[in-house]
Design a protein around this motif. Structure first.
Motif, PDB file in Angstrom:
ATOM      1  N   LEU A  30      45.069  37.266  34.128  1.00 32.54           N
ATOM      2  CA  LEU A  30      45.515  36.815  35.440  1.00 32.54           C
ATOM      3  C   LEU A  30      46.503  37.807  36.046  1.00 32.54           C
ATOM      4  CD1 LEU A  30      45.652  34.691  37.675  1.00 32.54           C
ATOM      5  CD2 LEU A  30      47.394  33.498  36.342  1.00 32.54           C
ATOM      6  N   TYR A  31      47.424  38.332  35.205  1.00 31.01           N
ATOM      7  CA  TYR A  31      48.371  39.337  35.691  1.00 31.01           C
ATOM      8  C   TYR A  31      47.631  40.579  36.172  1.00 31.01           C
ATOM      9  CZ  TYR A  31      51.420  43.384  35.431  1.00 31.01           C
ATOM     10  OH  TYR A  31      52.079  44.551  35.730  1.00 31.01           O
ATOM     11  N   TRP A  32      46.624  41.019  35.410  1.00 37.58           N
ATOM     12  CA  TRP A  32      45.895  42.221  35.790  1.00 37.58           C
ATOM     13  C   TRP A  32      45.124  41.999  37.092  1.00 37.58           C
ATOM     14  CZ3 TRP A  32      47.174  46.562  33.574  1.00 37.58           C
ATOM     15  CH2 TRP A  32      46.405  47.700  33.812  1.00 37.58           C
ATOM     16  N   LEU A  33      44.621  40.793  37.286  1.00 38.84           N
ATOM     17  CA  LEU A  33      43.937  40.448  38.531  1.00 38.84           C
ATOM     18  C   LEU A  33      44.874  40.628  39.719  1.00 38.84           C
ATOM     19  CD1 LEU A  33      41.252  39.031  39.672  1.00 38.84           C
ATOM     20  CD2 LEU A  33      42.595  36.927  39.582  1.00 38.84           C
ATOM     21  N   VAL A  34      46.082  40.080  39.609  1.00 37.84           N
ATOM     22  CA  VAL A  34      47.056  40.191  40.685  1.00 37.84           C
ATOM     23  C   VAL A  34      47.492  41.642  40.862  1.00 37.84           C
ATOM     24  CG1 VAL A  34      49.335  39.468  41.484  1.00 37.84           C
ATOM     25  CG2 VAL A  34      47.840  37.828  40.318  1.00 37.84           C
ATOM     26  N   LYS A  35      47.674  42.356  39.753  1.00 33.35           N
ATOM     27  CA  LYS A  35      48.136  43.745  39.809  1.00 33.35           C
ATOM     28  C   LYS A  35      47.156  44.621  40.583  1.00 33.35           C
ATOM     29  CE  LYS A  35      48.314  48.051  37.676  1.00 33.35           C
ATOM     30  NZ  LYS A  35      47.262  49.024  37.315  1.00 33.35           N
ATOM     31  N   ILE A  36      45.861  44.488  40.296  1.00 32.91           N
ATOM     32  CA  ILE A  36      44.856  45.283  41.014  1.00 32.91           C
ATOM     33  C   ILE A  36      44.793  44.865  42.477  1.00 32.91           C
ATOM     34  CG2 ILE A  36      42.404  45.874  41.142  1.00 32.91           C
ATOM     35  CD1 ILE A  36      43.846  47.137  38.821  1.00 32.91           C
ATOM     36  N   ALA A  37      44.970  43.548  42.749  1.00 34.84           N
ATOM     37  CA  ALA A  37      44.871  43.060  44.119  1.00 34.84           C
ATOM     38  C   ALA A  37      45.955  43.639  45.022  1.00 34.84           C
ATOM     39  CB  ALA A  37      44.930  41.533  44.137  1.00 34.84           C
ATOM     40  N   ILE A  38      47.146  43.900  44.482  1.00 32.64           N
ATOM     41  CA  ILE A  38      48.248  44.401  45.302  1.00 32.64           C
ATOM     42  C   ILE A  38      48.424  45.918  45.170  1.00 32.64           C
ATOM     43  CG2 ILE A  38      49.485  42.214  45.183  1.00 32.64           C
ATOM     44  CD1 ILE A  38      51.296  43.417  43.061  1.00 32.64           C
ATOM     45  N   THR A  39      47.515  46.586  44.478  1.00 34.55           N
ATOM     46  CA  THR A  39      47.583  48.039  44.331  1.00 34.55           C
ATOM     47  C   THR A  39      46.797  48.708  45.458  1.00 34.55           C
ATOM     48  OG1 THR A  39      47.745  47.857  41.918  1.00 34.55           O
ATOM     49  CG2 THR A  39      47.070  49.987  42.817  1.00 34.55           C
ATOM     50  N   PRO A  40      47.365  49.685  46.140  1.00 33.42           N
ATOM     51  CA  PRO A  40      46.604  50.409  47.178  1.00 33.42           C
ATOM     52  C   PRO A  40      45.362  51.070  46.592  1.00 33.42           C
ATOM     53  CG  PRO A  40      48.952  50.910  47.321  1.00 33.42           C
ATOM     54  CD  PRO A  40      48.756  50.145  46.048  1.00 33.42           C
ATOM     55  N   ASP A  41      44.322  51.176  47.403  1.00 31.10           N
ATOM     56  CA  ASP A  41      43.061  51.742  46.926  1.00 31.10           C
ATOM     57  C   ASP A  41      43.233  53.143  46.355  1.00 31.10           C
ATOM     58  OD1 ASP A  41      41.744  49.450  47.637  1.00 31.10           O
ATOM     59  OD2 ASP A  41      41.085  50.203  49.588  1.00 31.10           O
ATOM     60  N   LYS A  42      44.118  53.936  46.948  1.00 37.33           N
ATOM     61  CA  LYS A  42      44.291  55.321  46.506  1.00 37.33           C
ATOM     62  C   LYS A  42      44.902  55.423  45.109  1.00 37.33           C
ATOM     63  CE  LYS A  42      48.822  55.690  48.741  1.00 37.33           C
ATOM     64  NZ  LYS A  42      49.640  56.403  49.738  1.00 37.33           N
TER      65      LYS A  42
END
Length: 280
Positions: A30-42
């Motif tokens: 769940l943490y990794w899901l949120v982490k990727i969601a708020i990470t800029p595409d670049k």
């Protein structure tokens, strides 16, 4: 609690560390899901497996909500999941009560047939289900998903509710009927309040199963207007790339109704566990 008090400090510390490790292990996806969601595409690929992104953004959430059909998929999933959970729980409660309280001809045969339906893999029966749904003109319809999900969840939900009814003494409703209640009134006023934990558990199980189901939704729904959330996630996968940021943002947003649903159910779980059948 008394066991923990009597244990040595080292043992207590070890138990809490083990519990903390288990919770962290369970929540890490769940943490990794949120982490990727708020990470800029670049930064998604350049920073690789870094635990914390160097920059944060909510652009993925904004794009999912505004530039995609996520809200339509979201609405369709809510309709299908809530409808399936309500219908299945009502039928399962009635069937579970009948199996628990009455003896009738063919009871064992019916139970055996219900168990047999759980033995077949979904891939074996998806083609016949598709042909039946197409024959009655329900393809690309949320109604078809509700019917199919209800049919597949009723056996397990019925056995679940039967186990809760079996745990309630028959003497309670018999006492109510002696006091002038009909069987239905005894069921409504005495038995159902005591089975609220069972109803809550059944609602939660069926809602979760319908919310996350992909195979039937993928086979029976071809229209963009009636896609549910699991199928809608596939729209973030193109031929040559995957939009990980938007997909993860959509996944985070999809957790909201599930969390709210279980918060709502928890109220009735607590109410059912604390309600008593008799005074004194």
């Amino acid at each position: 609690m008394s066991t923990l008090r009597n244990s040595s400090p080292l043992a207590v510390t070890g138990k809490y560390l083990a519990l903390g490790f288990y919770v962290a292990f369970a929540l890490f996806p769940l943490y990794w899901l949120v982490k990727i969601a708020i990470t800029p595409d670049k930064l998604i690929f350049t920073e690789g497996t870094a635990l914390f992104p160097s920059e944060f953004t909510f652009e993925n959430f904004q794009t999912v909500l505004i530039a995609t059909d996520f809200l339509s998929y979201f609405k369709n999933s809510v309709i299908v999941s809530v409808g399936t959970a309500a219908i299945t729980t009502a039928i399962a409660a009635a069937a579970g009560y009948a199996f628990s309280r009455f003896v009738f001809r063919g009871k064992r045969l019916i139970i055996a047939l219900m168990l047999i339906t759980q033995m077949f893999p979904l891939l074996m029966i998806i083609a016949p289900i598709y042909k039946i749904v197409a024959a009655v003109g329900l393809l690309n319809s949320l109604t078809s998903l509700i019917i199919v999900y209800t049919a597949f969840n009723i056996p397990f939900a019925t056995f679940l509710m039967q186990s809760f009814f079996d745990g309630i003494p028959k003497d309670l409703e018999e006492a109510g009927m002696i006091d002038g209640c009909t069987r239905f009134e005894a069921l409504r006023k005495i038995i159902l309040p005591l089975t609220l934990p069972g109803l809550g558990a059944t609602l939660g199980f069926v809602f979760t199963a319908a919310w996350s189901e992909l195979l039937f939704a993928l086979m029976l729904i071809n229209s963009n207007d009636t896609m549910t959330f699991p199928v809608g996630l596939l729209t973030f996968v193109s031929k040559f790339s995957v939009d990980w940021g938007q997909m993860m943002a959509a996944g985070v947003l999809a957790l909201v109704p599930s969390c709210l649903f279980f918060i709502f159910i928890q109220r009735y779980l607590v109410q059912g566990l604390t309600s008593g059948a008799v005074k004194g």
